[in-house]
Motif scaffolding. Structure first.
Motif, PDB file in Angstrom:
ATOM      1  N   ILE A  74       1.014  -1.165   0.132  1.00 39.00           N
ATOM      2  CA  ILE A  74       0.203   0.161  -0.148  1.00 39.00           C
ATOM      3  C   ILE A  74       0.854   1.276   0.011  1.00 39.00           C
ATOM      4  CG2 ILE A  74      -1.665   1.516   1.203  1.00 39.00           C
ATOM      5  CD1 ILE A  74      -3.038  -0.708   0.207  1.00 39.00           C
ATOM      6  N   ALA A  75       1.862   1.365   0.923  1.00 39.49           N
ATOM      7  CA  ALA A  75       2.729   2.420   1.014  1.00 39.49           C
ATOM      8  C   ALA A  75       3.478   2.797  -0.619  1.00 39.49           C
ATOM      9  CB  ALA A  75       3.805   2.330   1.832  1.00 39.49           C
ATOM     10  N   LYS A  78       0.918   4.044  -2.732  1.00 41.48           N
ATOM     11  CA  LYS A  78       0.672   5.257  -2.476  1.00 41.48           C
ATOM     12  C   LYS A  78       1.671   6.314  -2.770  1.00 41.48           C
ATOM     13  CE  LYS A  78      -1.134   8.297   1.141  1.00 41.48           C
ATOM     14  NZ  LYS A  78      -0.926   8.663   2.526  1.00 41.48           N
ATOM     15  N   ARG A  81       1.327   7.177  -6.451  1.00 45.61           N
ATOM     16  CA  ARG A  81       0.338   7.780  -6.927  1.00 45.61           C
ATOM     17  C   ARG A  81       0.448   9.324  -6.636  1.00 45.61           C
ATOM     18  NH1 ARG A  81      -3.198  10.219  -8.499  1.00 45.61           N
ATOM     19  NH2 ARG A  81      -5.347   9.744  -8.550  1.00 45.61           N
ATOM     20  N   TYR A  82       1.199   9.469  -5.348  1.00 50.92           N
ATOM     21  CA  TYR A  82       1.144  10.777  -4.934  1.00 50.92           C
ATOM     22  C   TYR A  82       2.512  11.771  -4.718  1.00 50.92           C
ATOM     23  CZ  TYR A  82      -3.702   9.621  -3.953  1.00 50.92           C
ATOM     24  OH  TYR A  82      -4.892   9.206  -3.702  1.00 50.92           O
ATOM     25  N   PHE A  85       4.360  11.018   1.181  1.00 54.60           N
ATOM     26  CA  PHE A  85       3.460  10.410   2.248  1.00 54.60           C
ATOM     27  C   PHE A  85       3.066  11.476   3.102  1.00 54.60           C
ATOM     28  CE2 PHE A  85       6.681   6.773   1.823  1.00 54.60           C
ATOM     29  CZ  PHE A  85       5.799   6.119   0.950  1.00 54.60           C
ATOM     30  N   ARG A  89      -4.803  13.809   1.965  1.00 57.00           N
ATOM     31  CA  ARG A  89      -5.949  13.778   1.094  1.00 57.00           C
ATOM     32  C   ARG A  89      -5.442  14.055  -0.244  1.00 57.00           C
ATOM     33  NH1 ARG A  89      -9.538  17.572   3.692  1.00 57.00           N
ATOM     34  NH2 ARG A  89      -8.934  16.534   5.640  1.00 57.00           N
ATOM     35  N   PRO A  90      -5.944  13.398  -1.531  1.00 60.00           N
ATOM     36  CA  PRO A  90      -5.453  13.753  -2.863  1.00 60.00           C
ATOM     37  C   PRO A  90      -5.622  15.333  -3.131  1.00 60.00           C
ATOM     38  CG  PRO A  90      -7.007  12.349  -2.710  1.00 60.00           C
ATOM     39  CD  PRO A  90      -6.859  12.365  -1.344  1.00 60.00           C
TER      40      PRO A  90
END
Lengths: 95, 190
Positions: A74-75, A78, A81-82, A85, A89-90
């Motif tokens: 998951i990390a 994530k 994606r972003y 860390f 919130r996106p």
């Protein structure tokens, strides 16, 4: 017991295949998938090892590995994606 | 029983081979993201090795810290720095020499150690028998390692927890500030 040794040997063969993909993997997604599969294989190897050494309480550690593997994947995703860390919130434009 | 022991020895050798292969791959890899993935795999492999050596608590720690938290922390660091390792023009001969000398000295140091797993080793005869004998009556739990960590050396463990907590707070402060700064920059650009 021989059956469990054979299972462990088969699992190690698949670990070798996954490591090949991890070392050579052309894209990063190949590597992420390889790491995730590697974690699953580690869980299976530990479970088989518990029966080889006749101490099935190894299953607890296998469970912990499964949880850590999940959180790690998951990390990583994530991060993909972003790129960070820090943001919880996106951003609206990233959806 | 013998077949079991032979099997476990073979499994150990396979684990060590995979560890060496992973270490070489880490050294040769220039993409730091792949290096973070590979070090997670390295931790998982060493944790498996610890399990075959019957070191459950060490394996637990290695799996939780090495494979779980370290990978996340390395990725968080990658978000702040570049994603590729800088090329180093100098030759690696001197560092290789230093590593070989240090490794040879370490191996020379192990020659004096008592034989692996012997019953009359100092570690087996010092305080361990007393802990094993007294744990069922003093503490009343079946796991001697947990009794030693949480009760006989409780203050020691408390100090370790404080150190780990301080390190965690420091890392979270560093990562958290950077995230907020990125947000602020984005806000200005918009």
């Amino acid at each position: 017991m021989y059956m469990f040794l054979a299972i462990t040997a088969a699992l190690f063969v698949s670990v070798a295949l996954v490591l090949v993909r991890l070392f050579a993997g052309p894209t990063l997604y190949d590597r992420v998938l390889a790491v995730n599969t590697f974690g699953t294989l580690t869980v299976l190897i530990l479970s088989a090892l518990g029966f080889v050494t006749e101490r099935p309480d190894f299953l607890d550690i296998a469970m912990l590995y499964a949880l850590v593997n999940f959180v790690g994947t998951i990390a990583i995703l994530k991060f993909f994606r972003y790129r960070s860390f820090g943001r919880l919130r996106p951003e609206p434009e990233e959806r | 029983m013998t077949a079991n022991l032979v099997g476990i020895a073979i499994i150990d050798i396979v684990f060590f081979t995979l560890l060496v292969l992973t270490a070489i791959a880490i050294l040769r890899q220039r993409n730091l993201f792949a290096v973070a993935m590979l070090s997670g795999v390295f931790s998982l492999l060493s944790a498996g090795l610890f399990v075959t050596l019957d070191a459950m608590d060490v394996a637990f720690t290695e799996a939780a810290v090495g494979a779980g938290i370290s990978t996340v922390l390395m990725l968080g660091t990658l978000a702040l720095t570049s994603r590729d390792e800088a090329k180093r023009p100098r030759s690696a001969l001197l560092p290789l020499f230093v590593c070989l000398v240090a490794g040879a000295a370490l191996i020379y140091g192990t020659l004096d150690m008592p034989p692996f797993g012997a019953v009359d080793n100092p570690i087996q005869t010092h305080v361990a028998p007393e802990y094993i004998a007294r744990t069922p009556t003093d503490i009343g739990i079946p796991n001697v390692v947990a009794a030693v960590l949480a009760s006989y050396r409780g203050f020691d463990t408390l100090g370790e927890v404080v150190v780990v907590f301080a390190a965690l707070v420091a890392v979270l402060l560093m990562l958290g500030t950077s995230g907020r700064r990125t947000n602020g920059k984005n806000g200005k650009e918009e």
